[in-house]
Design an enzyme around this catalytic site. Structure first.
Site, PDB file in Angstrom:
ATOM      1  N   CYS A  12      -7.135  -5.516   2.781  1.00 28.50           N
ATOM      2  CA  CYS A  12      -5.954  -6.240   3.428  1.00 28.50           C
ATOM      3  C   CYS A  12      -6.331  -6.017   4.858  1.00 28.50           C
ATOM      4  O   CYS A  12      -7.703  -5.522   5.268  1.00 28.50           O
ATOM      5  CB  CYS A  12      -4.940  -5.040   3.182  1.00 28.50           C
ATOM      6  SG  CYS A  12      -4.985  -3.420   3.791  1.00 28.50           S
ATOM      7  N   HIS A 124      -2.237  13.835   0.723  1.00 31.88           N
ATOM      8  CA  HIS A 124      -2.834  12.613   0.779  1.00 31.88           C
ATOM      9  C   HIS A 124      -3.210  12.312   2.454  1.00 31.88           C
ATOM     10  O   HIS A 124      -2.535  12.768   3.274  1.00 31.88           O
ATOM     11  CB  HIS A 124      -1.823  11.332   0.457  1.00 31.88           C
ATOM     12  CG  HIS A 124      -2.589   9.928   0.492  1.00 31.88           C
ATOM     13  ND1 HIS A 124      -2.649   9.311   1.654  1.00 31.88           N
ATOM     14  CD2 HIS A 124      -3.194   9.115  -0.591  1.00 31.88           C
ATOM     15  CE1 HIS A 124      -3.362   8.022   1.502  1.00 31.88           C
ATOM     16  NE2 HIS A 124      -3.556   8.007   0.292  1.00 31.88           N
ATOM     17  N   GLU A 126      -3.103   9.980   4.445  1.00 35.56           N
ATOM     18  CA  GLU A 126      -2.145   9.438   5.400  1.00 35.56           C
ATOM     19  C   GLU A 126      -0.961  10.257   5.692  1.00 35.56           C
ATOM     20  O   GLU A 126      -0.778  10.394   7.003  1.00 35.56           O
ATOM     21  CB  GLU A 126      -1.608   8.014   4.687  1.00 35.56           C
ATOM     22  CG  GLU A 126      -0.697   7.376   5.591  1.00 35.56           C
ATOM     23  CD  GLU A 126      -0.149   6.191   5.202  1.00 35.56           C
ATOM     24  OE1 GLU A 126       0.867   5.695   5.192  1.00 35.56           O
ATOM     25  OE2 GLU A 126      -0.727   5.499   4.125  1.00 35.56           O
ATOM     26  N   THR A 164       2.987   4.461   3.649  1.00 39.24           N
ATOM     27  CA  THR A 164       2.497   2.889   3.311  1.00 39.24           C
ATOM     28  C   THR A 164       2.421   2.310   2.136  1.00 39.24           C
ATOM     29  O   THR A 164       2.601   1.123   1.862  1.00 39.24           O
ATOM     30  CB  THR A 164       1.626   2.371   4.625  1.00 39.24           C
ATOM     31  OG1 THR A 164       0.487   2.932   4.440  1.00 39.24           O
ATOM     32  CG2 THR A 164       2.270   2.842   5.866  1.00 39.24           C
ATOM     33  N   CYS A 194       4.061  -1.378   4.089  1.00 40.52           N
ATOM     34  CA  CYS A 194       3.153  -2.290   4.062  1.00 40.52           C
ATOM     35  C   CYS A 194       3.067  -3.536   3.368  1.00 40.52           C
ATOM     36  O   CYS A 194       3.386  -3.751   2.300  1.00 40.52           O
ATOM     37  CB  CYS A 194       1.788  -1.423   3.746  1.00 40.52           C
ATOM     38  SG  CYS A 194       0.192  -2.655   3.714  1.00 40.52           S
ATOM     39  N   SER A 222      -7.577   5.879  -4.330  1.00 39.54           N
ATOM     40  CA  SER A 222      -6.728   5.047  -3.691  1.00 39.54           C
ATOM     41  C   SER A 222      -5.468   5.041  -4.215  1.00 39.54           C
ATOM     42  O   SER A 222      -5.203   4.507  -5.384  1.00 39.54           O
ATOM     43  CB  SER A 222      -7.512   3.566  -3.873  1.00 39.54           C
ATOM     44  OG  SER A 222      -6.702   2.496  -3.327  1.00 39.54           O
ATOM     45  N   SER A 266      -8.301  -1.684  -0.881  1.00 41.92           N
ATOM     46  CA  SER A 266      -9.490  -0.978  -0.125  1.00 41.92           C
ATOM     47  C   SER A 266     -10.616  -1.486  -0.984  1.00 41.92           C
ATOM     48  O   SER A 266     -11.889  -1.000  -0.827  1.00 41.92           O
ATOM     49  CB  SER A 266      -9.353   0.568  -0.089  1.00 41.92           C
ATOM     50  OG  SER A 266      -9.248   1.072  -1.421  1.00 41.92           O
TER      51      SER A 266
END
Length: 309
Positions: A12, A124, A126, A164, A194, A222, A266
């Site tokens: 992305c 996580h 994030e 996201t 996202c 991921s 990713s």
């Protein structure tokens, strides 16, 4: 064997920006370059950068004085930013702009006096970074069951934000549970999740409808790749999350199997090619690309880097 490729799939704009940030830093500043946490959750990408002179660390104390340091696409908390300033490290921030948007939303809600609820996966990177960006207590929930354990007084001002990379459907369910318990709660539209995650999730649903089996190319670390596999599995089709072609197993396929392939945000396209090559060693392939949304989003590079000419 028929192979159908999802569209869109793979990298992305946020991942492209993060990886390009590291590669340009190597070109413009020279090795070694230090990256806090893996730049993205893909071992092939990480090992490729490590071979070029990137050193991945979890603690800024591992970074020598005056060394160039890059924050990963997942984002970091204020404590990490402050630590870098205290050590006078030169920093390039490769946090995905859509993650930064969530940080800003959370801070704005907290500044207005709302109790912020973050929908996300505990532990996580994030989520850790987002929790560390909001200068107020934040409640973390992942599912409807956890929503039912909340016990706020009826008039408590509440706001939610979201990780996201979650499943759009799961997040919608949690948001609806929050709204049912606390009708006055405020928050961004679930469409603010996202764009790349939404597009890949929509594509894998379509892919599942026309495939006998689905392969998701990506890392088990991921979150968005795991979600793609879960969505495909929920469709009732056998679904496997694999890092590359070496994980392909002959026993998964029968005569005339139609195999759908997608990849997490990713995952580089080279890993999809590696899986296709592995399938070609099992049977002759007929390959087609599923029609889907084309992505043209580009994010600016961090301040301190010059774009390639």
């Amino acid at each position: 064997m028929k192979v159908i490729l999802a569209q869109p799939r793979g990298f992305c704009a946020g991942v492209i920006r993060a990886v390009e940030t590291v590669e340009l830093a190597l070109e413009q500043y020279g090795a070694p370059v230090y990256v806090r946490h893996e730049i993205v959750h893909n071992q092939h990408v990480v090992e490729g950068l490590r071979a070029k002179g990137v050193r991945f660390v979890e603690d800024l104390e591992e970074v020598p004085a005056n060394a160039l340091t890059i924050f990963s696409a997942h984002g970091v908390g204020k404590d990490v930013e402050n630590h870098a300033r205290q050590r006078q490290l030169k920093v390039l921030d490769a946090t995905c702009p859509l993650v930064t948007k969530v940080h800003n939303q959370g801070r704005q809600y907290a500044a207005k006096g709302y109790q912020v609820i973050l929908i996300g996966e505990a532990g996580h990177p994030e989520v850790i970074g987002t929790l560390g960006q909001i200068p107020a207590p934040v409640i973390l929930v992942r599912n409807v069951a956890e929503v039912q354990t909340l016990d706020f007084p009826p008039l408590t001002p509440l706001a939610y934000i979201t990780q996201t990379t979650l499943s759009l459907d799961d997040t919608y369910t949690v948001v609806e549970a929050l709204k049912q318990r606390y009708p006055h709660i405020v928050g961004p539209d679930t469409r603010d999740i996202c764009y790349a995650v939404q597009n890949r999730q929509a594509a894998v649903r379509e892919l599942s409808r026309c495939s006998d089996l689905v392969l998701v190319v990506g890392s088990v670390r991921s979150a968005n790749s795991v979600t793609l596999r879960d969505i495909a599995s929920a469709s009732g089709k056998p679904s496997y999350l694999i890092a590359n072609g070496s994980a392909v197993r002959n026993e998964w396929f029968g005569n005339g199997t139609t195999v759908g392939i997608t990849a997490g945000a990713s995952t580089p396209e080279s890993m999809v090619d590696d899986v296709i090559a592995a399938l070609a060693r099992i049977a002759p392939l007929e390959i087609e690309v599923l029609p889907g949304r084309e992505e043209h989003v580009q994010f600016r590079l961090p301040v301190g880097l010059a774009a390639r000419q």
